[in-house]
Design a protein around this motif. Structure first.
Motif, PDB file in Angstrom:
ATOM      1  N   THR A 295     -17.871  34.341  15.282  1.00 38.91           N
ATOM      2  CA  THR A 295     -19.251  33.864  15.345  1.00 38.91           C
ATOM      3  C   THR A 295     -20.188  34.774  16.119  1.00 38.91           C
ATOM      4  O   THR A 295     -21.397  34.748  15.894  1.00 38.91           O
ATOM      5  CB  THR A 295     -19.286  32.486  16.012  1.00 38.91           C
ATOM      6  N   SER A 296     -19.665  35.546  17.051  1.00 38.84           N
ATOM      7  CA  SER A 296     -20.529  36.319  17.929  1.00 38.84           C
ATOM      8  C   SER A 296     -19.719  37.430  18.579  1.00 38.84           C
ATOM      9  O   SER A 296     -18.492  37.494  18.425  1.00 38.84           O
ATOM     10  CB  SER A 296     -21.174  35.422  18.995  1.00 38.84           C
ATOM     11  N   VAL A 297     -20.425  38.292  19.315  1.00 36.69           N
ATOM     12  CA  VAL A 297     -19.787  39.439  19.958  1.00 36.69           C
ATOM     13  C   VAL A 297     -20.474  39.673  21.296  1.00 36.69           C
ATOM     14  O   VAL A 297     -21.682  39.465  21.432  1.00 36.69           O
ATOM     15  CB  VAL A 297     -19.913  40.712  19.090  1.00 36.69           C
ATOM     16  N   ALA A 298     -19.700  40.122  22.281  1.00 31.64           N
ATOM     17  CA  ALA A 298     -20.259  40.596  23.545  1.00 31.64           C
ATOM     18  C   ALA A 298     -19.522  41.866  23.934  1.00 31.64           C
ATOM     19  O   ALA A 298     -18.356  42.054  23.579  1.00 31.64           O
ATOM     20  CB  ALA A 298     -20.122  39.540  24.643  1.00 31.64           C
ATOM     21  N   VAL A 299     -20.212  42.746  24.648  1.00 29.39           N
ATOM     22  CA  VAL A 299     -19.624  44.014  25.073  1.00 29.39           C
ATOM     23  C   VAL A 299     -19.865  44.199  26.562  1.00 29.39           C
ATOM     24  O   VAL A 299     -20.994  44.022  27.049  1.00 29.39           O
ATOM     25  CB  VAL A 299     -20.227  45.204  24.296  1.00 29.39           C
ATOM     26  N   ARG A 300     -18.817  44.536  27.289  1.00 31.15           N
ATOM     27  CA  ARG A 300     -18.931  44.876  28.707  1.00 31.15           C
ATOM     28  C   ARG A 300     -18.076  46.106  28.957  1.00 31.15           C
ATOM     29  O   ARG A 300     -16.857  46.042  28.864  1.00 31.15           O
ATOM     30  CB  ARG A 300     -18.476  43.699  29.581  1.00 31.15           C
ATOM     31  N   GLY A 301     -18.726  47.236  29.239  1.00 29.27           N
ATOM     32  CA  GLY A 301     -17.986  48.461  29.491  1.00 29.27           C
ATOM     33  C   GLY A 301     -17.137  48.840  28.289  1.00 29.27           C
ATOM     34  O   GLY A 301     -17.639  49.027  27.184  1.00 29.27           O
ATOM     35  N   GLY A 302     -15.837  48.938  28.505  1.00 28.83           N
ATOM     36  CA  GLY A 302     -14.925  49.320  27.440  1.00 28.83           C
ATOM     37  C   GLY A 302     -14.232  48.164  26.774  1.00 28.83           C
ATOM     38  O   GLY A 302     -13.177  48.334  26.158  1.00 28.83           O
ATOM     39  N   THR A 303     -14.812  46.966  26.867  1.00 26.01           N
ATOM     40  CA  THR A 303     -14.188  45.773  26.278  1.00 26.01           C
ATOM     41  C   THR A 303     -15.158  45.059  25.360  1.00 26.01           C
ATOM     42  O   THR A 303     -16.326  44.856  25.696  1.00 26.01           O
ATOM     43  CB  THR A 303     -13.712  44.807  27.377  1.00 26.01           C
ATOM     44  N   VAL A 304     -14.646  44.665  24.194  1.00 26.95           N
ATOM     45  CA  VAL A 304     -15.411  43.875  23.236  1.00 26.95           C
ATOM     46  C   VAL A 304     -14.808  42.476  23.185  1.00 26.95           C
ATOM     47  O   VAL A 304     -13.584  42.315  23.105  1.00 26.95           O
ATOM     48  CB  VAL A 304     -15.377  44.518  21.834  1.00 26.95           C
ATOM     49  N   TYR A 305     -15.660  41.458  23.247  1.00 21.86           N
ATOM     50  CA  TYR A 305     -15.259  40.054  23.198  1.00 21.86           C
ATOM     51  C   TYR A 305     -15.723  39.476  21.868  1.00 21.86           C
ATOM     52  O   TYR A 305     -16.893  39.627  21.496  1.00 21.86           O
ATOM     53  CB  TYR A 305     -15.928  39.244  24.315  1.00 21.86           C
ATOM     54  N   ASN A 318     -10.518  30.724  18.862  1.00 21.94           N
ATOM     55  CA  ASN A 318      -9.992  31.516  19.970  1.00 21.94           C
ATOM     56  C   ASN A 318     -11.023  32.491  20.502  1.00 21.94           C
ATOM     57  O   ASN A 318     -12.126  32.635  19.964  1.00 21.94           O
ATOM     58  CB  ASN A 318      -8.728  32.264  19.522  1.00 21.94           C
ATOM     59  N   LEU A 319     -10.627  33.193  21.573  1.00 23.51           N
ATOM     60  CA  LEU A 319     -11.412  34.290  22.120  1.00 23.51           C
ATOM     61  C   LEU A 319     -10.541  35.532  22.120  1.00 23.51           C
ATOM     62  O   LEU A 319      -9.491  35.564  22.755  1.00 23.51           O
ATOM     63  CB  LEU A 319     -11.883  33.983  23.543  1.00 23.51           C
ATOM     64  N   LEU A 320     -10.982  36.545  21.370  1.00 23.63           N
ATOM     65  CA  LEU A 320     -10.236  37.791  21.220  1.00 23.63           C
ATOM     66  C   LEU A 320     -10.933  38.907  21.977  1.00 23.63           C
ATOM     67  O   LEU A 320     -12.179  38.994  21.976  1.00 23.63           O
ATOM     68  CB  LEU A 320     -10.125  38.137  19.734  1.00 23.63           C
ATOM     69  N   LEU A 321     -10.152  39.755  22.624  1.00 22.71           N
ATOM     70  CA  LEU A 321     -10.664  40.952  23.278  1.00 22.71           C
ATOM     71  C   LEU A 321     -10.085  42.185  22.597  1.00 22.71           C
ATOM     72  O   LEU A 321      -8.966  42.146  22.057  1.00 22.71           O
ATOM     73  CB  LEU A 321     -10.274  40.983  24.758  1.00 22.71           C
ATOM     74  N   ALA A 322     -10.840  43.280  22.624  1.00 19.14           N
ATOM     75  CA  ALA A 322     -10.364  44.561  22.107  1.00 19.14           C
ATOM     76  C   ALA A 322     -10.947  45.665  22.956  1.00 19.14           C
ATOM     77  O   ALA A 322     -12.008  45.503  23.574  1.00 19.14           O
ATOM     78  CB  ALA A 322     -10.747  44.745  20.639  1.00 19.14           C
TER      79      ALA A 322
END
Length: 326
Positions: A295-305, A318-322
């Protein structure tokens, strides 16, 4: 000769057996390794939190805390929640239930977009279709949620972004196909853009929304287009233009920190894509990586949520990180 022949065959038989055993072991290893489809600039997708579908805990939108915790709107649960870096869930607030919900497009009450101010105040949309609850809400740290702006009950407030410098919130209305401006301190909402490119075709028009580089960027779910609306010097909206097309089911998105490059969630297709500055795009995550209607995306430094709400799959919100490699 017969003895020599038998002796010569034994090593070949043993070799074939060893090769078969190795092949079986390799197949077992492949079967034990989850299939992934992650592509650059992302790697190492992993799910850090699973939510309760039966309770309506389907994450619709996301904002990030300084420590990397994720603030989420849990749509049909009517909750604002926080997931810490270890994956633990804390419910911060539950919105009051409308007596007779009449939300356009859905019929049920739902919390939608969320944005965070530097002092920890959270702003979010609540769509109920009722005069008393429908609109933009605020949750101050340690406080209780309060509505700060009413919106037309015939609309569906969705994506939300905060411009702290201007003291203004922008929210996309998916049903009416407009972008509203709302004072961050609270007050009367005004129609900021009523551009034709924002309009729905069948259901959901303007949806995800971000403020970036003197422009408001909006995804139109029905048309599959990512739009850029420049902000004029006087704060008004310039005409919208199409930045990228062919993004079927685009929901919300986030910029990566590399110019105008961004990662967008494509809800029904079960994908996340990278859209580059020239408008081209390619898939970076799929259901094979753990997405379930993102549904959405957030980015902090070298991590995408990437939150997934499982609206259509009905499996594993769920909540996935990459990891992000710029």
């Amino acid at each position: 000769m017969p003895r020599q022949t038998r002796t010569a065959r034994r090593p070949r038989a043993a070799g074939r057996a060893a090769a078969a055993a190795a092949a079986c072991a390799a197949l077992a290893l492949v079967a034990a390794t989850p299939a992934v489809a992650v592509a650059p600039p992302l790697s190492d997708p992993r799910i850090i939190a699973h939510f309760d579908l039966a309770r309506g805990q389907q994450p619709e939108n996301i904002a990030l805390e300084p420590d990397g915790s994720a603030d989420l709107t849990l749509s049909f649960a009517r909750q604002i929640a926080r997931v810490d870096p270890a994956g633990a869930l804390t419910v911060l607030a539950t919105l009051p239930a409308p007596a007779h919900p009449n939300t356009p497009l859905l019929g049920a009450a739902i919390v939608t977009g969320i944005a965070r101010a530097h002092d920890g105040t959270l702003y979010f949309g609540y769509a109920t279709g009722t005069d008393d609850l429908h609109g933009i809400w605020r949750l101050c740290p340690g406080g209780t949620p309060e509505r700060i702006a009413a919106l037309p009950v015939t609309g569906f407030p969705n994506g939300l972004a905060l411009d702290e410098h201007e003291g203004r919130l922008y929210t996309a209305d998916s049903a009416l196909g407009v972008v509203y401006a709302v004072p961050a301190a609270g007050g009367t909402a005004t129609t900021w853009s009523d551009d034709a490119l924002l309009k729905p075709v069948t259901a959901f028009g303007a949806n995800g929304l971000k403020v970036h580089r003197h422009a408001v960027w909006v995804g139109n779910t029905d048309t599959g287009q990512l739009l850029r609306i420049p902000v004029r010097r006087d704060g008004s909206a310039a005409p919208a233009r199409v930045h990228a097309a062919g993004l079927d089911g685009i929901d919300d998105f986030a910029f990566t920190g590399h110019g105008d490059d961004l990662i967008a969630a494509l809800n029904a297709p079960d994908e996340a894509v990278e859209v580059t500055a020239d408008g081209s795009h390619h898939t970076v995550l799929t259901g094979a990586d753990g997405l379930s209607n993102p549904t959405s995306v957030a980015v902090r430094g070298g991590t995408v949520y990437v939150p997934s709400a499982a609206y259509f799959t009905r499996t594993d919100p769920n909540l996935l990180l990459a990891d992000l490699h710029r």
